[in-house]
Enzyme design. Structure first.
Site, PDB file in Angstrom:
ATOM      1  N   LYS A 209      23.041  64.757  50.116  1.00 34.63           N
ATOM      2  CA  LYS A 209      23.837  64.836  51.351  1.00 34.63           C
ATOM      3  C   LYS A 209      24.703  66.087  51.313  1.00 34.63           C
ATOM      4  CE  LYS A 209      26.923  61.861  54.158  1.00 34.63           C
ATOM      5  NZ  LYS A 209      27.607  60.550  54.184  1.00 34.63           N
TER       6      LYS A 209
ATOM      7  N   SER B 298      26.583  57.784  58.209  1.00 37.69           N
ATOM      8  CA  SER B 298      26.545  59.216  58.355  1.00 37.69           C
ATOM      9  C   SER B 298      25.497  59.892  57.471  1.00 37.69           C
ATOM     10  CB  SER B 298      27.921  59.805  58.031  1.00 37.69           C
ATOM     11  OG  SER B 298      28.275  59.548  56.684  1.00 37.69           O
TER      12      SER B 298
ATOM     13  N   SER C 106      28.044  54.223  55.200  1.00 34.12           N
ATOM     14  CA  SER C 106      27.166  55.372  55.416  1.00 34.12           C
ATOM     15  C   SER C 106      25.988  55.520  54.485  1.00 34.12           C
ATOM     16  CB  SER C 106      27.971  56.659  55.385  1.00 34.12           C
ATOM     17  OG  SER C 106      28.621  56.825  56.612  1.00 34.12           O
TER      18      SER C 106
HETATM   19  N1  GLN Z   1      30.513  54.944  60.415  1.00 32.24           N
HETATM   20  C1  GLN Z   1      31.722  54.919  59.646  1.00 32.24           C
HETATM   21  C2  GLN Z   1      32.658  56.012  60.124  1.00 32.24           C
HETATM   22  O1  GLN Z   1      32.292  56.676  61.030  1.00 32.24           O
HETATM   23  C3  GLN Z   1      31.423  55.047  58.184  1.00 32.24           C
HETATM   24  C4  GLN Z   1      31.178  56.426  57.765  1.00 32.24           C
HETATM   25  C5  GLN Z   1      30.948  56.562  56.289  1.00 32.24           C
HETATM   26  O2  GLN Z   1      30.738  55.589  55.574  1.00 32.24           O
HETATM   27  N2  GLN Z   1      31.069  57.787  55.826  1.00 32.24           N
HETATM   28  O3  GLN Z   1      33.715  56.205  59.628  1.00 32.24           O
END
Ligand code: GLN
Length: 498
Positions: A80, A155, A179
């Site tokens: 990532k 994400s 995420s």
């Molecule tokens: N969807 C969640 C957010 O937007 C989690 C994101 C993540 O785990 N990095 O914060």
């Protein structure tokens, strides 16, 4: 034999035996990337072919010298784009880091490389890991390999899609509120968020420091177990990394689920917005686990219902502090302006996308004088109550089970203009995040041709228990063997009884 059809474990075994060369593996994966990534767009920064081949040659030379090449010899890994790989671009999916290169490698990456893995590229993500669809990437969205018109989740949508599309055998993502687990579910692969402190975060760009964890993706449970055993463990470079012994996760994945007590929190299964098919597939998965010897019963996690609200105060609050460092002075992009104040303002205004600016505004507000008590401290109290709920549940159960995501992958563009509809995606993953607990998502079926994930949550540092249940479930089913319709064949999957 095409190496993109092999598990990471098989690749490493064959490379060590010299039955397959790391160079052949690299070539197969590079060809696959060439064939599908124009459609999937998993990579923001695909590693140049000659770099990947050079790393592969080094692994083969090690084998030829009679040295042990490591448990991930020749295994292609996507990383990532918020995890540092020395010398490679590191943008966090943001314009503000355009042109920035990582000055050193994250500990998790160093451990993968030491184990013989090949980094095949920086994978796409929502900007600074804020989002659930990868549409918040400042560069381009990634497409779900099962249906290119749909999101891969987020994400870590790039890493999940890269593994699902067989452009990498393993991937590293980060999970702050879901995420790793949510994109794993939406792309039909396995994804693990380890216990807070289990894996070093040195070299991971911070989003919300009390929540962030690096976690692995793979197409099967055993490969995730293998990846965790390589990246887990204490690191003096990360003060939050724990001094807890690393387990034998691969063995745990084969140990079976017999005798484990699994609680199913009503608040997560019956939550608003959980799709009927998702609910049914999760219920069927729990039946399968019961057939394999687990004791499954309904339980309660009363505070889970307010976890989402608490998260969307705590995470932005921490993000507002962490992202203060991107000011145009030290990293990446700098806007032209007459004086220093204007340069800061313009750099941040132009460098950050809408969602990131929204989170910074929310977080700054939640921490501001007069509102801190009403928002931030209250959210922290919810977090405390949630911890007590989990403690009570784990006094009776070894694991908890729930859906990973309330729905299957949604169409690109459907929710991106409506932040609240995006935030409710995280309803099932956030409780484990707020409590710092390990949780895994495993494929448990399909609805309308799209994958669904079963989430298992364990007590802190009980990753072995998670792997026992996840491994037993996978052993009883073959959802994880299905491959997305991108061309290239693999045996079709389905449910195997008995
Ligand atoms: N969807 C969640 C957010 O937007 C989690 C994101 C993540 O785990 N990095 O914060």
């Amino acid at each position: 034999m095409n190496a993109t059809e092999l598990s990471a474990r098989e690749i490493a075994r064959l490379v060590a035996l010299r039955e397959l060369s790391a160079v052949e593996v690299a070539r197969a994966y590079l060809a696959r990337r060439e064939a599908v990534d124009a459609r999937v767009r998993a990579f923001l920064h695909p590693a140049p072919a000659d770099e990947v081949l050079r790393a592969a040659r080094a692994v083969d030379e090690k084998v030829a010298r009679g040295e042990t090449p490591g448990p991930l010899a020749g295994v292609p890994v996507a990383v990532k784009d918020n995890i540092s790989v020395e010398g490679r671009p590191l943008t966090c999916g943001s314009r503000i880091l355009e042109g920035y290169r990582a000055p050193y490698s994250a500990t998790a990456v160093r451990r993968l490389l030491a184990a013989g893995a090949l980094v095949v590229g920086g994978a796409n993500m929502d900007e600074f890991a804020m989002g659930s669809s990868t549409e918040n990437s400042a560069y381009f969205p990634t497409h779900n390999p099962w249906d290119l018109a749909r999101v891969p989740g987020g994400s870590s949508g790039g890493p999940a899609a890269a593994v699902a599309a067989q452009e990498a055998a393993l991937a590293l993502g980060s999970d702050t509120g879901g995420s790793v687990r949510q994109p794993a579910a939406l792309c039909g692969v396995v994804g693990l968020k380890p216990t807070y402190g289990r894996v070093s975060r040195y070299g991971l760009v911070a989003f919300a420091s009390s929540l962030d964890q690096i976690g692995p993706f793979a197409r099967d449970v055993t490969d995730v177990a293998l990846a965790l055993s390589v990246i887990a463990g204490h690191d003096p470079m990360d003060a939050t990394s724990a001094q807890v012994p690393v387990g034998d996760y691969v063995r745990a994945a084969e140990a079976g689920v017999r005798g484990l007590r699994i609680g199913v929190p009503r608040e997560l299964v019956e939550a608003d917005g959980i799709d009927g098919d998702v609910r049914e597939l999760v219920a069927a998965a729990l039946e399968t686990l019961a057939e394999r010897g687990a004791h499954v019963e309904e339980c309660h996690l009363p505070t889970a219902a307010t976890a989402l609200e608490a998260y969307y105060v705590v995470a932005p609050a921490e993000a507002s502090a962490n992202l203060a460092r991107f000011d145009g002075v030290r990293y990446g992009f700098r806007a032209a302006a007459g004086d220093l104040e204007a340069m800061y303002a313009r750099t941040r205004g132009e460098g950050f996308g809408r969602e990131v600016r929204r989170r910074i505004a929310l977080g700054t507000f939640a921490l501001s004088a007069g509102y801190r008590e009403a928002y931030y401290l209250r959210a922290q109290r919810v977090r405390q109550k949630l911890l007590l709920d989990f403690q009570r549940a784990f006094a009776r159960y070894d694991l908890l089970a729930a859906p990973t995501s309330p729905t299957v992958a949604f169409p690109l563009g459907e929710r991106v203009e409506d932040p609240l509809s995006m935030y409710v995606n995280d309803i099932c993953t956030i409780p484990a995040s707020l409590a710092g607990l390990p949780a895994i998502s495993v494929p448990c079926g399909f609805s309308g041709g799209l994958p669904v994930g079963l989430q298992l949550i364990g007590p802190a540092f009980a990753e072995e228990t998670l792997f026992r249940a996840a491994g037993a479930y996978q052993d009883a089913t073959s959802w994880h063997r299905r491959r997305p319709p991108l061309g290239g064949l693999a045996p079709a999957g389905g449910r195997r009884r008995g």
